[in-house]
Design an enzyme around this catalytic site. Structure first.
Site, short mmCIF file in Angstrom:
data_model
loop_
_atom_site.label_atom_id
_atom_site.label_comp_id
_atom_site.label_asym_id
_atom_site.label_seq_id
_atom_site.Cartn_x
_atom_site.Cartn_y
_atom_site.Cartn_z
CE1 TYR A 1 36.11 -15.73 12.51
CE2 TYR A 1 34.81 -14.33 11.21
CZ TYR A 1 36.54 -15.09 12.24
OH TYR A 1 36.79 -14.04 11.85
CG HIS B 1 41.26 -14.76 9.44
ND1 HIS B 1 40.83 -15.87 9.49
CD2 HIS B 1 40.99 -13.84 10.40
CE1 HIS B 1 39.65 -15.26 10.78
NE2 HIS B 1 40.39 -14.41 10.99
#
Ligand code: NAP
Length: 257
Positions: free
Chosen positions: A48, A106
Site C-alpha cells: 500500500y 499478504h
C-alpha cells in the site's frame, strides 16, 4: 468504545480498525483523523506504500505507541525465508517503531509456501520485533498446512461483506482459534434485496446502510478494517460500534442472498 478481541492469551486487538490501501497522498491526514476519532488499530501493508504515512500520523497523534495496534503485511517479494527478516527491518524503519503488533503473509504465493514463510516469521517474532503472526487470503487447505508448521497463526484477513461470505473459512478459523479480519467490509452492500433491507433497517436504527453493514459484521465477531478519506465517513464508521442490531434484524441480513 473500542471493543477488543483476543489474538492470543496475552494480546488483544481492537475489533474495529482503519484500513489504508489506496489512500495515497491522503493517507497521513486520514490516519491522523481516524486516531483522533478514536480508532486504535491501523491496517497497512508494504504494497500500500502507507508505512511512512502511518508512522507519521501515529507520532503526530501524540498517542503512546502501545495504545495503537499496527498490522502490516509481507508482499510476495518478501516471503522467502531469506527475505522476511530484512523486510521487517525495513518496515520498522518506515513506520518509525521498534515493533509491529501483527505481521501477515499478504497473499499465498507458490514460490514460498507457508511451510517456508511462517517459520521465518516466527524467528522474527521471537526476536521481539513482531508480537503476533497471521495470514491473509488463505483458504481452508492453506490454513491446515499453516497450522501443521506449529507456528501460532492468530489471524486470517479475508474479504467478507454482504456480497462475499466465505463462511467455510470463518468456521474453520473459529474452530482453530484463528481470529478473522474482514477486509472490504462495505465495498459491496450485497444484492438489491440486501440493500433494500439495509434501507428499511436504516429507518429503524437511524443509521446509514454502511453503518448497519458494519454493525452486522461486528455482531458476527469479525474484526473490521473499513477505510475512508472523508472525515464524516471515518466518524460514521467508528460510530457503527454503538449500533446493536436485534437478533432478528441481524438474522434477516444473514438470511438474505
Ligand atoms: N488483505 C488484503 O488482501 C486486502 C485487500 C483489500 C483491502 N484490504 C484492507 O481492507 C481495507 C478496507 O477495504 P477496502 O478499502 O477495499 O473497502 P471498504 O473499506 O469496505 O470500502 C471503502 C470504500 O467505501 C467508502 N466508504 C467508507 N466509509 C463509508 C461510509 N460511511 N459511507 C459511504 N461510503 C463509505 C470509501 O469511500 P470514501 O473514501 O469516499 O469514504 C471507499 O470507496 C483496506 O484499506 C485495506 O487496509 C486488505
Amino acid at each position: 468504545m473500542n471493543k477488543t478481541i483476543a489474538l492470543t492469551e496475552t494480546i488483544q486487538i481492537p475489533q474495529l480498525g482503519f484500513g489504508t490501501s489506496g489512500l495515497k497522498e491522503m493517507a497521513q491526514a486520514s490516519v491522523l483523523h481516524a486516531l483522533r476519532t478514536g480508532y486504535r488499530h491501523i491496517d497497512t501493508a508494504d504494497i500500500y506504500e502507507t508505512h511512512l504515512a502511518v508512522g507519521a500520523a501515529v507520532r503526530e497523534s501524540g498517542l503512546p505507541r502501545n495504545e495503537v495496534f499496527i498490522t502490516t503485511k509481507l508482499w510476495r517479494h518478501s516471503v522467502t525465508a531469506d527475505k522476511v527478516a530484512q523486510a521487517v527491518e525495513r518496515f520498522l524503519n518506515e513506520l518509525g517503531t521498534d515493533y509491529i503488533d501483527l505481521l501477515l503473509i499478504h497473499w499465498p504465493r507458490e514460490e514460498a509456501e507457508p511451510e517456508e514463510t511462517l517459520p521465518a516469521m516466527e524467528a522474527v517474532r521471537q526476536s521481539g520485533k513482531v508480537r503476533a503472526l497471521g495470514v491473509s487470503n488463505f483458504d481452508v487447505a492453506l490454513l491446515e498446512r499453516s497450522l501443521k508448521t506449529g507456528v501460532q497463526v492468530t489471524n486470517n484477513q479475508i474479504k467478507y461483506n454482504l456480497e462475499t461470505r466465505p463462511d467455510d473459512i470463518v468456521a474453520f478459523c473459529q474452530a482453530n482459534n484463528i481470529t478473522v479480519t474482514a477486509y472490504s467490509p462495505i465495498r459491496s452492500l450485497g444484492s438489491e434485496a440486501a440493500q433494500t433491507r439495509l434501507s428499511e433497517l436504516g429507518a429503524k436504527y437511524g443509521a446509514s446502510s454502511q453503518q448497519l453493514a458494519l454493525a452486522w459484521l461486528l455482531g458476527k465477531g469479525l474484526i473490521l478494517i473499513p477505510r475512508s478519506t472523508r472525515p464524516e465517513n471515518i466518524k460514521a464508521n467508528y460510530k457503527a460500534q454503538a449500533i446493536e442490531l436485534s437478533a432478528e434484524d441481524a438474522q434477516s441480513l444473514e438470511d438474505i442472498a
